[in-house]
Design a protein around this motif. Structure first.
Motif, mmCIF file in Angstrom:
data_model
loop_
_atom_site.group_PDB
_atom_site.id
_atom_site.type_symbol
_atom_site.label_atom_id
_atom_site.label_comp_id
_atom_site.label_asym_id
_atom_site.label_seq_id
_atom_site.Cartn_x
_atom_site.Cartn_y
_atom_site.Cartn_z
ATOM 1 N N GLY A 178 4.820 7.164 1.035
ATOM 2 C CA GLY A 178 3.662 7.997 1.322
ATOM 3 C C GLY A 178 3.888 9.399 0.800
ATOM 4 N N GLY A 179 2.833 10.190 0.829
ATOM 5 C CA GLY A 179 2.995 11.561 0.365
ATOM 6 C C GLY A 179 1.685 12.278 0.210
ATOM 7 N N GLU A 180 1.779 13.466 -0.387
ATOM 8 C CA GLU A 180 0.622 14.316 -0.600
ATOM 9 C C GLU A 180 0.556 14.748 -2.054
ATOM 10 O OE1 GLU A 180 -0.643 16.881 2.948
ATOM 11 O OE2 GLU A 180 1.529 17.165 2.901
ATOM 12 N N GLN A 181 -0.658 15.051 -2.489
ATOM 13 C CA GLN A 181 -0.876 15.551 -3.842
ATOM 14 C C GLN A 181 -0.024 16.797 -4.098
ATOM 15 O OE1 GLN A 181 -4.747 17.485 -4.834
ATOM 16 N NE2 GLN A 181 -5.093 15.660 -6.093
ATOM 17 N N SER A 182 0.206 17.595 -3.054
ATOM 18 C CA SER A 182 0.975 18.839 -3.179
ATOM 19 C C SER A 182 2.465 18.611 -3.374
ATOM 20 C CB SER A 182 0.765 19.705 -1.936
ATOM 21 O OG SER A 182 1.201 19.006 -0.778
ATOM 22 N N GLY A 183 2.915 17.351 -3.267
ATOM 23 C CA GLY A 183 4.302 17.066 -3.600
ATOM 24 C C GLY A 183 5.186 16.560 -2.482
ATOM 25 N N HIS A 184 4.672 16.504 -1.244
ATOM 26 C CA HIS A 184 5.478 15.863 -0.201
ATOM 27 C C HIS A 184 5.645 14.388 -0.558
ATOM 28 C CE1 HIS A 184 4.376 19.206 2.718
ATOM 29 N NE2 HIS A 184 5.684 19.112 2.807
ATOM 30 N N MET A 185 6.877 13.905 -0.576
ATOM 31 C CA MET A 185 7.155 12.500 -0.858
ATOM 32 C C MET A 185 7.980 11.944 0.302
ATOM 33 S SD MET A 185 6.008 11.573 -3.859
ATOM 34 C CE MET A 185 4.648 12.705 -3.953
ATOM 35 N N LEU A 236 -4.663 2.060 -1.150
ATOM 36 C CA LEU A 236 -4.357 3.447 -0.793
ATOM 37 C C LEU A 236 -4.881 3.678 0.618
ATOM 38 C CD1 LEU A 236 -3.248 6.210 -1.764
ATOM 39 C CD2 LEU A 236 -5.605 6.815 -2.320
ATOM 40 N N ILE A 237 -3.985 3.998 1.523
ATOM 41 C CA ILE A 237 -4.353 4.323 2.901
ATOM 42 C C ILE A 237 -4.442 5.836 3.003
ATOM 43 C CG2 ILE A 237 -3.758 4.023 5.336
ATOM 44 C CD1 ILE A 237 -4.115 1.379 3.799
ATOM 45 N N ARG A 238 -5.558 6.357 3.487
ATOM 46 C CA ARG A 238 -5.722 7.815 3.548
ATOM 47 C C ARG A 238 -5.546 8.321 4.984
ATOM 48 N NH1 ARG A 238 -7.717 10.170 -1.152
ATOM 49 N NH2 ARG A 238 -8.690 8.740 -2.660
ATOM 50 N N ALA A 239 -4.776 9.409 5.110
ATOM 51 C CA ALA A 239 -4.562 10.063 6.393
ATOM 52 C C ALA A 239 -5.107 11.489 6.315
ATOM 53 C CB ALA A 239 -3.059 10.095 6.718
ATOM 54 N N LYS A 240 -5.122 12.175 7.441
ATOM 55 C CA LYS A 240 -5.497 13.585 7.445
ATOM 56 C C LYS A 240 -4.463 14.396 6.647
ATOM 57 C CE LYS A 240 -5.776 14.210 11.961
ATOM 58 N NZ LYS A 240 -6.054 14.899 13.241
ATOM 59 N N VAL A 241 -4.847 15.595 6.225
ATOM 60 C CA VAL A 241 -3.937 16.450 5.471
ATOM 61 C C VAL A 241 -2.777 16.887 6.359
ATOM 62 C CG1 VAL A 241 -3.718 18.673 4.298
ATOM 63 C CG2 VAL A 241 -5.723 17.244 3.899
ATOM 64 N N GLY A 242 -1.573 16.813 5.820
ATOM 65 C CA GLY A 242 -0.369 17.182 6.568
ATOM 66 C C GLY A 242 0.613 16.026 6.570
ATOM 67 N N ASP A 243 1.879 16.333 6.254
ATOM 68 C CA ASP A 243 2.843 15.246 6.126
ATOM 69 C C ASP A 243 3.095 14.535 7.451
ATOM 70 O OD1 ASP A 243 4.210 17.601 6.957
ATOM 71 O OD2 ASP A 243 6.126 16.781 6.305
ATOM 72 N N ALA A 257 0.829 -1.210 0.000
ATOM 73 C CA ALA A 257 0.000 0.000 0.000
ATOM 74 C C ALA A 257 0.860 1.255 0.000
ATOM 75 C CB ALA A 257 -0.920 0.015 1.217
ATOM 76 N N ILE A 258 0.218 2.353 -0.380
ATOM 77 C CA ILE A 258 0.802 3.688 -0.315
ATOM 78 C C ILE A 258 -0.067 4.508 0.626
ATOM 79 C CG2 ILE A 258 1.131 5.820 -1.656
ATOM 80 C CD1 ILE A 258 1.784 4.015 -4.044
ATOM 81 N N VAL A 259 0.545 5.384 1.407
ATOM 82 C CA VAL A 259 -0.208 6.264 2.296
ATOM 83 C C VAL A 259 -0.291 7.652 1.667
ATOM 84 C CG1 VAL A 259 -0.349 7.308 4.582
ATOM 85 C CG2 VAL A 259 0.548 4.977 4.332
ATOM 86 N N ALA A 260 -1.513 8.161 1.518
ATOM 87 C CA ALA A 260 -1.727 9.511 1.008
ATOM 88 C C ALA A 260 -2.711 10.206 1.954
ATOM 89 C CB ALA A 260 -2.247 9.461 -0.417
ATOM 90 N N THR A 261 -3.273 11.325 1.519
ATOM 91 C CA THR A 261 -4.230 12.029 2.370
ATOM 92 C C THR A 261 -5.623 11.970 1.757
ATOM 93 O OG1 THR A 261 -4.169 14.239 1.380
ATOM 94 C CG2 THR A 261 -2.381 13.662 2.910
ATOM 95 N N TYR A 273 0.831 13.601 9.519
ATOM 96 C CA TYR A 273 -0.195 12.565 9.652
ATOM 97 C C TYR A 273 0.061 11.417 8.673
ATOM 98 C CZ TYR A 273 -2.326 16.286 12.328
ATOM 99 O OH TYR A 273 -2.547 17.278 13.248
ATOM 100 N N VAL A 274 0.581 11.758 7.500
ATOM 101 C CA VAL A 274 0.995 10.711 6.559
ATOM 102 C C VAL A 274 2.075 9.846 7.213
ATOM 103 C CG1 VAL A 274 2.118 10.247 4.347
ATOM 104 C CG2 VAL A 274 0.383 12.046 4.510
#
Length: 449
Positions: free
Chosen positions: A326-333, A304-311, A282-286, A313-314
């Motif tokens: 894991g990461g965020e749509q905004s580009g945190h990897m 896809l594991i979803r967390a709250k917004v913010g790296d 799995a991958i962790v995203a928000t 929480y990822v």
């Protein structure tokens, strides 16, 4: 900000400099409190401090040095370096605490203080709350003969470049690639172009002339026009854009099209799965990551594991579930095999390696799925709790019924301002827009009721 906190928000302490919490006096007190908190054991204690390129970095750096040394902790100054480099060198130098002075993608007028524990991970809520409580106290200072010393190390950039290159197999080279690297006039302005060049690429570096005030100014991962124009005009194979502290990455293909964090997670995750390196399947995203990503991963047999917004929480979800991507749509990897926090440069090298190994153009390789229509609107309100209003709850229930099985709805109050964020996505773009507008209208009415 998190409930009950005056200083710490979701990513350290942040604000406009010389106003509110972000002053030299606060920084010195943070140094004293964090130094006292991490003064554990009988060894000589040390802290490493890095910063981005903001004008106020000098002021806050000196104030932190005064705070840490006044309670007896030695200081190692790294100079301008990415946030993940501070996390890395906190561990490498056996430090008790690490500090990054940065406000990430914010304009230069803002600054912030991020703290890392001796393991290189951002501090726990428990440690942040303890330090917050200490900021209101008179803390004991070190005796005159036990005041800490400060020194600057000159090879910090080289150590970090070596570490990020070590995240790739030794036989990977970027010979023949022309790559635009946009460093947002920020913390990676020296290390990111150097790392890519050392691996054999022709590098066109932009956003690498910081003057203290131009960080994130019409450049970097939040302002993509510069990197897009440069890629197309130079005939480059790909462009990589970092933010001010280089913990997030957005990519641009050879046609100047944006490749966001969702597409990058899909690429890195599926490639690691194919090599047997993706832990947990799995991958962790928000909650903000596109439904298209979830469907694409499902078709590959991945979750896809979803967390709250913010790296943070990822990262919490990754550590709790034993996942390594894991990461965020905004580009945190966040690639836990290679670091303890988001690292735009490490992620960029993974993408570039995939490009070399595939032999494809970036436009063929990097757009793995079609995002479903997604719309986010913000509704500002003066006070109260609009989400508790029956009319708002009815609008939300109606929207969920309309999207059932073919979309998603995410509604959340901002953690830092009086704003309700309303996001919907689904296969029918007109329906997505209609449900978002209906909820926004209901929130506005409730806010003025």
């Amino acid at each position: 900000m998190l409930m009950g906190r005056q200083f710490f928000g979701t990513d350290g302490i942040r604000g406009k400099t010389n106003a509110g919490v972000m002053t030299a006096a606060t920084a010195m007190k943070v140094g004293q409190a964090a130094g006292t908190r991490f003064m554990r054991g009988s060894h000589q204690h040390r802290v490493v401090i890095g910063k981005d390129t903001r004008l106020s970095g000098y002021m806050l750096e000196n104030a932190l040095v005064a705070g840490f040394t006044s309670v007896g902790m030695d200081v190692i100054l790294l100079g301008p370096l990415p946030t993940p480099a501070v996390a890395l060198l906190t561990r490498e130098l056996r430090a008790d605490v690490g500090v990054m002075i940065s406000a990430s993608h914010n304009p230069y007028e803002d600054n912030g203080i991020k703290l890392f524990g001796p393991d290189g991970f951002k501090l726990s809520d428990e440690d942040e709350l303890a330090i917050e409580a200490m900021l209101a106290q008179d803390l004991p200072l070190a005796p005159s003969d036990s005041i800490g010393r400060a020194r600057r190390i000159e090879d910090a950039r080289g150590r970090y470049i070596h570490a990020v290159k070590s995240a790739l197999p030794h036989d990977v080279r970027f010979d023949g690639l022309k790559i635009v690297v946009d460093c947002a006039n920020g913390a990676a302005y020296q290390v990111a172009p150097s790392a890519v060049w050392e691996l054999g690429a022709e590098v066109i570096a932009v956003g690498v002339s910081p003057n203290g005030k131009n960080i994130n100014d019409r450049c970097g991962s939040t302002h993509l026009d510069l990197v897009k124009e440069t890629v197309v005009a130079s005939g480059a194979d790909i462009g990589i854009a970092l933010d001010g502290d280089a913990d997030r990455l957005i990519v641009v293909d050879e046609q100047g099209e944006t490749v966001d964090g969702d597409q990058l997670m899909a690429l890195i995750g599926t490639q690691m799965a194919a090599r047997g390196q993706l832990r947990g399947g799995a991958i962790v995203a928000t909650v903000m990551s596109n439904l298209g990503l979830e469907r694409y991963l499902a078709a590959q047999g991945l979750d896809l594991i979803r967390a709250k917004v913010g790296d943070r929480y990822v990262l919490e979800a990754m550590k709790a579930g034993g996942y390594n991507v894991g990461g965020e749509q905004s580009g945190h990897m966040i690639l836990l095999d290679h670091g303890t926090t988001g690292d735009g440069t490490v992620a960029a090298l993974q993408v570039l390696a995939a490009l070399v190994q595939s032999g494809k153009k970036a436009s063929e390789l990097l757009h793995l799925f079609d995002p479903v229509p997604q719309l986010l609107k913000n509704v500002r309100f003066a006070g109260g709790k609009p989400l508790d209003d029956p009319h708002v709850q009815a609008a939300i229930a109606d929207a969920e019924a309309q999207l059932a099985g073919r979309g998603r709805l995410v509604i959340r109050p901002s953690g830092t301002e009086p704003v309700i964020r309303v996001m919907a996505e689904g296969d029918d773009a007109a329906k997505v827009e209609a449900v978002v507008d209906a909820i926004c209208d209901a929130v506005k009415e409730a806010a003025h009721a």
